[in-house]
Design a protein around this motif. Structure first.
Motif, short mmCIF file in Angstrom:
data_model
loop_
_atom_site.label_atom_id
_atom_site.label_comp_id
_atom_site.label_asym_id
_atom_site.label_seq_id
_atom_site.Cartn_x
_atom_site.Cartn_y
_atom_site.Cartn_z
N SER A 2 0.93 -1.30 0.02
CA SER A 2 0.08 -0.03 -0.05
C SER A 2 0.92 1.24 -0.09
CB SER A 2 -0.84 -0.04 1.17
OG SER A 2 -1.48 1.19 1.40
N LEU A 4 -0.13 3.81 1.08
CA LEU A 4 -0.45 4.59 2.28
C LEU A 4 0.63 4.46 3.44
CD1 LEU A 4 -4.24 4.22 2.90
CD2 LEU A 4 -3.07 6.50 2.51
N ILE A 5 1.40 3.36 3.45
CA ILE A 5 2.34 3.10 4.50
C ILE A 5 3.54 3.75 3.97
CG2 ILE A 5 3.73 1.11 5.08
CD1 ILE A 5 1.60 -0.90 4.62
N THR A 7 3.36 6.49 2.35
CA THR A 7 3.29 8.03 2.79
C THR A 7 3.26 8.10 4.46
OG1 THR A 7 1.62 7.88 1.22
CG2 THR A 7 1.18 9.51 2.66
N ALA A 8 2.90 7.10 5.15
CA ALA A 8 3.04 7.13 6.77
C ALA A 8 4.64 7.38 6.83
CB ALA A 8 2.44 6.04 7.37
N ARG A 11 6.44 10.68 5.85
CA ARG A 11 5.70 11.87 6.78
C ARG A 11 6.46 11.76 8.01
NH1 ARG A 11 -0.60 11.83 5.36
NH2 ARG A 11 -0.42 12.43 3.23
N HIS A 12 6.63 10.42 8.51
CA HIS A 12 7.20 10.19 9.68
C HIS A 12 8.75 10.92 9.81
CE1 HIS A 12 9.69 8.05 12.82
NE2 HIS A 12 8.55 8.24 13.56
N LYS A 15 8.89 14.63 9.62
CA LYS A 15 8.52 15.09 11.09
C LYS A 15 9.62 15.08 11.96
CE LYS A 15 4.55 14.80 13.31
NZ LYS A 15 3.34 14.29 13.57
N LYS A 285 4.71 0.97 17.71
CA LYS A 285 3.29 1.05 17.82
C LYS A 285 2.70 1.18 16.17
CE LYS A 285 1.78 1.55 22.00
NZ LYS A 285 0.84 0.76 22.73
N ILE A 286 3.24 1.91 15.43
CA ILE A 286 2.72 1.85 14.10
C ILE A 286 2.89 0.76 13.61
CG2 ILE A 286 2.98 3.13 11.91
CD1 ILE A 286 4.03 5.67 12.98
N CYS A 289 0.48 -1.92 14.88
CA CYS A 289 -0.79 -1.64 14.35
C CYS A 289 -0.97 -2.08 13.16
CB CYS A 289 -1.14 -0.26 14.43
SG CYS A 289 -2.73 0.51 13.94
N LEU A 290 0.16 -1.79 12.20
CA LEU A 290 -0.18 -2.28 10.79
C LEU A 290 -0.27 -3.77 10.72
CD1 LEU A 290 2.33 0.00 9.16
CD2 LEU A 290 -0.08 0.27 8.82
N ARG A 291 0.76 -4.42 11.69
CA ARG A 291 0.74 -5.91 11.58
C ARG A 291 -0.76 -6.33 12.07
NH1 ARG A 291 2.41 -9.47 10.34
NH2 ARG A 291 3.46 -10.67 12.11
N GLN A 299 5.99 -7.63 3.99
CA GLN A 299 5.79 -6.15 3.76
C GLN A 299 6.30 -5.20 4.50
OE1 GLN A 299 1.24 -6.69 3.55
NE2 GLN A 299 1.23 -6.37 1.60
#
Lengths: 847, 225
Positions: A2, A4-5, A7-8, A11-12, A15, A285-286, A289-291, A299
Motif C-alpha cells: 500500500s 499509504l504505508i 506515505t506514513a 511523513r514520519h 516530521k 506502535k505503528i 498496528c499495521l501488523r 511487507q
C-alpha cells in the motif's frame, strides 16, 4: 504494497528531520570520503596521462641511452636505418626561473617529425602551429595555467636558467587555446629541439627518441635490430608498459587510503544502523498496528528497505557532491605526495569520472541497505499483540545480546586469524583488520553493561543518585547506545592503529636516516625524479673535493638502471669507507662476512623491498646483464632501506668496474675534518661546485629534515581522513543520545517532577555520555594496538617489504582516550541542555 | 453453508507464557461459542486475561493448546502469513490507545484496510466518516483530533472493510464517561446495523447494558456473568 504505508513512513521521517539528517549525513560522509579518494586518484592518473601524451604524442616506444643521452649521430643512424618508422627527437630537462624562484620543465620537440605521430588527423594535444616554433628563434609555448601564474602572455619574454647558463625565451603561444578540449600541461615550456639544445648547450645529443611502432616493424624485430646495431648503447622501452608500471607503484599508497575511506563508510554504516534502529523503535506502535491490520512481515521488511534505499540514494547523491568538493581540497595534498614519492605530475584540476561516481553511489546505497537490514529484520518481529500490551518499551534481552555478541566476537576473530595466517595478499591484512574491528564492535554493548554495573557499585552512595540513574539508563538502552559507542570505538581504534603505524614508520625512517647518513655533507647531481636524469659528477670533480683541506675522506655512489630477469632495477655502486659501511642496517646476513667479500667477489646486497617483491634471500644468485655479458651475483645481505618501494641492488664500485665501464658518479658523501665546522666545509665545497653546474650540497641534517618533511606530507591525508572518521562518530554519539533523550522524555519529566534539579539532570546525561566514551576508548586501545600490529607486521611487509620498529606511544593512547571521552561528553552537552529545558507538564503527556 | 458455523468457537484453549520453571498459565481449557451478530462483553479486572483472549481470537497470538475457529476457519493452526491475511480480511480492531497512524490523515487511516485488501474505491471510507460525523475532519491529521474523534476514526478503520468480527479492547479506557457512552453507542449501532459480531473487553460497568451477553474470566476460564 500500500502506498499509504510509504506515505506514513515518509511523513514520519519528515516530521523527524534530525534523524533523517543523521542517517543522510552518515551515508553522505562515508560516500564522500570514497568519492574524494577515487577522484583524486583518477585526476592524478589523468594528469599523468596528459603529461605523458604531451611529451610523447602518440608514441608507443622510447629509445633511451644509458646516461640519459642519445647522440645526434645515433639519431641520424636510426632515421636512415628505419625510414618508414615514425620517430621524433625529444629533449627534456628541468630549468629554473630566476625571476620567479621556481622550476619549469623544458620540452624540446621537432614539430615536423612529431606530426607523423598523429595519423588520421588525430588532434595533437599541443594544439599549435608548429612552423612558428621553427621560424622564430628562441620562441616557446607555455601552458596557459602556468602563464597566468607567472604573469606572462603572448609576446612576453621568460628568462630560464640551466645551471650557470641563462637564456631568454619569447612566448609565442599559450596552450591549450581557450575553449579547446585540449589537455592540461601545467608547468611546461615547449621549444623547438634546436632551441632546447641551445638553452642547455647540449649540441651533441638529445634526451631520447620517441617511436611509433607500426605495421612495418614489430617491437621484437626492432629490438633485435637495435640490439645488433647499437649493442647496449640504446635501449627500447615500451611506453605503455612503463606508464602501467609507474601507476602500479601508487597502488599501495591508494590501497591505504581506500582502506581508510572504507573505514569511514563503516562508521557511516553504524550511524545508519543507529538511526534506523531508533526510527523503528519510534514506530513500534505503528508497525504493531499495521501488523494487526494485516500487513505481513514481508511487507514490513520491504517497506523499511525501500525507505532505507531512498535514504541511501539521497545520502549517496549528497555524498557525491560533498566528495567532489572534498576531492578538490585533497588534490593538492595528494599531488604533493605523488610528486614526492612516485612520479612528476601537475594535477591542475579535478577530473570527475562518471564510473567512479556511479561505483561510489552503488557502494553507498548497498551499505545503507546492509546497515538497515538488521533493524528491518527486527521490525518484522514486532508482534501485533504489542497493541494490547501496556508496556510500550521493552528492555533489551541482555542474555540474547551476550550470546550474539559473543558469537560475532568469536567468529570475526577466528576468521581474521585464518585470513591473516593463510593469505599472503596485502588486502588480506585489511580484511583481517575489518574483522577484528567488527568483532570488538560487537562486544561494545556488553562492555557498556559491565562498566555501568561496576561504576554503579562504586558510586553506591545516595549522593550519586543522578549518576547512578544515568548509568542504569545507558545500560537499559544498550541496543541504541551500543552502536553509537561502537562507532566511536572504531574511529578511535583506527586512529590509534594508524597512529602507531605512522609513528613506528617515522621512528624507523628516522633511525634509518641517522644510521644511513654517516657523512657530514652530501653532494649530488640534481635529481628531479627517480629516472636518474641528474647531472653526473666527474672523477676530476671528486678529486677536487677530496683535495680540500676540510675533507678527511669521501664515499661515492653511482646509480644505474640495470636489467635483471625480473625487470629493470636501480643498481647502486658504492665506494665506501669504514664509517659509510656502518650506515647499512642488515636485516639478513652477517655484516662482517659481507664486508670481507664486498670488494673482490661478485656479490651484491639488496634492500628489503627488493627481496620481498622478488622473493629473494641471501645465498640466491641474481642474473644481471652487464657490459661483459650476463653475470651471476650472489646475494650476501638484505638491508633496511625506506627510500624506494620497489627496492634496489647495491654492489661495491670495484665489482661494478669489473663489469661496466663508467667513470662518473651520482653522489659523494663527505667526511669533514674534526676541527672544521660543517658550514665552513659546505662553503668550501660549494666554491668548487660553482665552477661546475647544477650540483647541490646538503648536510646530513638537511637531508634528514627534508626526508621527514616528505614523510609527514605523505601521511597528511591520512591524518585528515582520521579526523573525518572521528567527527562522524561524534555525530553518531550525538544522534544516539538525542534519540535516547527523545525516548525518555516522559521519564525526564517524571524526574523533574519528583525534584531532580537542572544540574542533576545534566549530571545524569553527562554520566551516560562519559560511560559511552570511556567504554569506546577502553576497547579502542587494545583494538588500536591490534590494528597497528597487523599494519606493521602484515600489511606493510606484504605491500612494501618494509619492516618497522613497533612503537606504542603512551601519549597517543592518552590523547586518543581523552579525545574519545571529550567527544562523547561534548556530544552530551546539547541533550543535557534540552533535558534541562523540558517542560514537566509537556513531558508527562509525551507518548 | 457459512451460516452453519458460529462466529467464534474456542475448544479447550490454553495459553501459557514463559517456559519450564517460570511458566505462567493465563487461560486453561477455555470453552467459548459466540454466535453471529452477537455483542459480547468480556468483563473483568486488569490482568485477568481479557487481552490475552482477545489476542487469541484476533489471530494475533497462538494458543498453547486447543482449537480456535472463526467463521468455521480454524485459525490456531494457520501459518504466520495466512493468519496475517485472515486478520486483514476478516477482522476489525479497536484499541484503547486508538493506535492510529499519526502521520496519516483521518481519511487515510480509515482507508488503510481497504487499500490493504486491494480495494481502491474510496466510497466506503467517505461513507463511514459521514456515519461517524467526521466528514469535516477527513483531511485533518489524527494528532489534531480530540480523544473521542480519534476513537471514532479508529472505529471507522475497524469497520470500513466490513469484517465479520470486531474486537475492541477497552475502547473507552482513555475517554471521559460521556464520550465513552457516545463511542459505545456508535459502535453498537454500526455493528448491529451491519450484522457484525462484536467482542469488547472492558472493565467499565456502563458498557454491560449494551451487551447481548457478558462473560468474565474466573480461575483462568471463561464463564457467563
Amino acid at each position: 504494497m500500500s502506498s499509504l504505508i510509504y506515505t506514513a513512513f515518509s511523513r514520519h521521517l519528515i516530521k523527524h528531520p534530525w534523524q533523517l539528517g543523521l542517517a543522510l549525513l552518515g551515508i553522505a560522509v562515508g560516500v564522500a570520503v570514497i568519492v574524494s579518494i577515487r577522484l583524486t586518484q583518477h585526476s592524478a592518473f589523468e594528469a599523468f596521462d596528459i603529461a605523458t601524451h604531451t611529451t610523447m604524442g602518440q608514441a608507443s616506444h622510447r629509445l633511451v641511452g644509458p646516461k640519459g643521452l642519445v647522440t645526434n649521430e645515433q639519431y641520424q643512424r636510426m632515421v636512415l636505418a628505419f625510414p618508414a618508422l615514425p620517430m621524433t627527437p625529444v629533449i627534456n630537462q628541468r630549468l629554473t626561473l630566476p625571476e620567479h624562484g621556481r622550476a619549469i620543465e623544458l620540452l624540446g620537440i621537432d614539430p615536423i617529425s612529431r606530426t607523423k605521430f598523429n595519423p588520421g588527423g588525430k588532434v595533437d594535444r599541443l594544439w599549435f602551429e608548429p612552423e612558428k616554433l621553427i621560424s622564430e628563434p628562441r620562441s616557446a609555448i607555455i601552458s596557459r595555467t602556468t602563464a597566468a601564474e607567472l604573469g606572462l602572455r603572448t609576446g612576453s619574454y621568460l628568462t630560464v636558467n640551466y645551471g650557470p647558463k641563462t637564456a631568454r625565451l619569447k612566448i609565442i603561444a599559450l596552450l591549450p587555446p581557450p575553449h579547446s578540449p585540449g589537455g592540461l600541461v601545467k608547468g611546461l615550456i615547449i621549444v623547438d629541439i634546436a632551441t632546447a639544445q641551445e638553452v642547455l648547450q647540449l649540441y651533441h645529443g638529445i634526451s631520447h627518441i620517441n617511436l611509433l611502432i607500426n605495421d612495418n616493424y614489430t617491437a621484437t624485430h626492432l629490438n633485435k635490430t637495435i640490439s645488433a646495431a647499437y649493442g647496449d648503447e640504446l635501449e627500447l622501452l615500451d611506453l605503455a608498459a612503463e606508464s602501467r608500471r609507474i601507476k602500479r607503484m601508487t597502488a599501495a599508497f591508494y590501497s591505504n587510503l581506500n582502506a581508510l575511506s572504507l573505514m569511514a563508510l563503516l562508521v557511516g554504516m553504524f550511524l545508519i544502523y543507529n538511526t534506523e534502529t531508533f526510527i523503528i523503535l519510534q514506530r513500534r506502535k505503528i508497525l504493531g498496528c499495521l501488523r494487526a491490520l494485516g500487513v505481513s512481515r514481508r511487507q514490513v521488511l520491504q517497506s523499511i528497505l525501500i525507505e532505507a534505499s531512498c535514504i541511501g540514494v539521497i545520502g549517496s547523491l549528497g555524498g557525491i557532491i560533498l566528495g567532489v568538493f572534498l576531492a578538490d581540497s585533497l588534490l593538492g595534498i595528494v599531488s604533493t605526495t605523488i610528486n614526492d614519492l612516485y612520479f612528476k605530475t601537475s594535477i591542475d584540476r579535478l577530473s570527475v569520472a562518471s564510473t567512479t561516481l556511479f561505483g561510489s553511489f552503488s557502494v553507498g546505497v548497498a551499505s545503507t541497505l546492509l546497515a538497515a537490514l538488521i533493524p528491518a529484520l527486527q521490525a518484522t518481529r514486532i508482534e501485533p499483540t504489542l497493541m494490547t500490551n501496556r508496556n510500550s518499551v521493552q528492555p533489551p534481552n541482555i542474555r540474547q545480546i551476550c550470546i550474539i555478541a559473543g558469537i560475532i566476537f568469536f567468529l570475526c576473530n577466528l576468521l581474521s586469524w585464518f585470513t591473516l595466517e593463510y593469505s599472503q595478499s596485502p588486502n588480506a591484512g585489511f580484511v583481517g583488520i575489518s574483522l577484528v574491528v567488527f568483532g570488538f564492535a560487537a562486544i561494545c554493548p556488553l562492555a557498556i553493561i559491565a562498566l555501568s554495573a561496576g561504576t554503579r557499585w562504586l558510586l553506591s552512595s545516595q549522593r550519586f543518585l543522578p549518576e547512578r540513574h544515568g548509568l542504569r539508563t545507558v545500560s537499559t538502552a544498550v541496543n541504541r547506545t551500543g552502536p553509537a559507542s561502537a562507532a566511536l570505538m572504531i574511529a578511535t581504534a583506527a586512529s590509534i592503529g594508524i597512529g602507531i603505524m605512522i609513528m613506528s614508520f617515522r621512528v624507523s625512517v628516522s633511525d634509518w636516516l641517522d644510521t644511513a647518513l654517516r657523512a657530514d655533507l652530501y653532494v649530488s647531481g640534481e635529481h628531479f625524479d627517480n629516472q636518474s636524469r641528474g647531472v653526473k659528477l666527474s672523477p676530476a670533480f671528486v678529486e677536487k673535493i677530496e683535495r680540500l683541506d676540510e675533507v678527511t675522506s669521501t664515499s661515492t655512489v653511482l646509480r644505474q638502471q640495470i636489467k635483471t630477469p625480473s625487470g629493470n632495477v636501480q643498481l647502486s655502486a658504492y665506494k665506501l669507507n669504514a664509517a659509510a659501511r656502518q650506515g647499512f642496517q642488515f636485516k639478513v646476513g652477517d655484516s662482517e662476512a659481507i664486508w670481507v667479500q664486498w670488494e673482490d667477489s661478485d656479490v651484491v646486497i639488496i634492500t628489503e623491498p627488493y627481496a620481498h617483491h622478488n622473493l629473494l634471500d641471501i645465498g640466491d644468485d641474481l642474473q644481471i646483464k652487464t657490459n661483459t655479458g650476463e653475470r651471476r651475483f650472489q646475494i650476501v645481505g638484505i638491508y633496511a632501506d625506506y627510500a624506494s618501494e620497489r627496492g634496489n641492488i647495491s654492489m661495491s664500485r670495484n665489482t661494478y668496474d669489473r663489469h661496466w665501464e663508467r667513470d662518473d658518479y651520482d653522489g659523494i658523501g663527505i667526511y669533514v675534518a674534526p676541527n672544521v665546522s660543517i658550514a665552513d666545509a659546505a662553503s668550501s665545497v660549494t666554491a668548487v661546485i660553482n665552477a661546475n653546474s647544477t650540483i647541490v650540497v646538503n648536510s646530513a641534517a638537511e637531508l634528514k629534515q627534508t626526508s621527514l618533511e616528505v614523510f609527514d606530507r605523505t601521511f597528511l591525508i591520512t591524518e585528515l581522513l582520521r579526523a573525518i572518521a572521528v567527527i562522524v562518530s561524534v555525530i553518531g554519539i550525538l544522534g544516539a543520545l538525542l534519540a535516547q533523550q527523545l525516548e525518555r522524555t516522559r521519564e525526564y519529566g517524571v524526574l523533574r517532577a519528583i525534584g531532580f534539579t537542572i544540574p542533576e539532570m545534566g549530571r545524569t546525561i553527562l554520566t551516560q555520555t562519559f560511560l559511552l566514551g570511556a567504554t569506546a576508548a577502553m576497547i579502542a586501545i587494545p583494538v588500536g594496538i591490534l590494528i597497528g600490529v597487523i599494519l606493521i607486521e602484515v600489511v606493510n611487509p606484504r605491500s612494501f617489504g618494509w619492516t618497522m620498529i613497533m612503537q606504542i606511544p603512551t601519549a597517543l593512547m592518552v590523547k586518543s582516550f581523552a579525545i574519545a571521552v571529550l567527544a562523547a561528553l561534548g556530544a552530551g552537552l546539547y541533550p543535557s541542555y534540552r533535558a534541562a529545558r523540558i517542560e514537566v507538564t509537556d513531558a508527562m503527556r509525551y507518548e | 453453508m457459512a451460516n452453519e458455523y458460529p462466529a467464534v468457537n474456542l475448544s479447550r484453549v490454553c495459553k501459557n507464557y514463559g517456559q519450564a520453571l517460570i511458566k505462567q498459565r493465563v487461560l486453561i481449557d477455555v470453552e467459548l461459542r459466540i454466535n453471529r451478530g452477537e455483542f459480547v462483553v468480556l468483563f473483568g479486572r486488569s490482568g485477568s486475561g481479557k487481552s490475552t483472549l482477545l489476542n487469541l481470537i484476533g489471530a494475533m497470538d497462538r494458543p498453547t493448546s486447543g482449537l480456535i475457529e472463526i467463521d468455521g476457519i480454524q485459525i490456531s493452526n494457520l501459518k504466520e502469513r495466512a493468519r496475517t491475511e485472515f486478520r486483514r480480511a476478516s477482522l476489525g480492531f479497536i484499541f484503547q490507545a486508538y493506535n492510529l497512524i499519526p502521520t496519516l490523515t483521518a481519511f487515510e487511516n480509515v482507508k488503510l484496510p481497504l487499500t490493504l485488501n486491494g480495494i481502491f474505491d474510496e466510497t466506503p471510507a467517505l461513507k463511514i466518516l459521514n456515519d461517524l460525523g467526521l466528514e469535516n475532519k477527513a483531511g485533518s491529521s489524527v494528532e489534531d483530533l480530540s480523544g473521542g474523534e480519534q476513537q471514532r476514526v479508529a472505529i471507522g478503520r475497524a469497520l470500513v472493510h466490513s469484517p465479520s468480527l470486531i474486537l475492541a479492547d477497552e475502547p473507552t479506557g482513555n475517554l471521559d464517561i460521556e464520550t465513552g457512552h457516545e463511542i459505545i453507542r456508535l459502535i453498537d449501532g454500526l455493528v448491529r446495523r451491519n450484522g457484525q459480531t462484536l467482542i469488547m473487553a472492558t472493565h467499565s460497568q456502563e458498557v454491560i447494558g449494551y451487551a447481548d451477553r457478558v462473560l468474565t474470566i474466573r480461575d483462568r476460564k471463561v464463564v457467563e456473568l
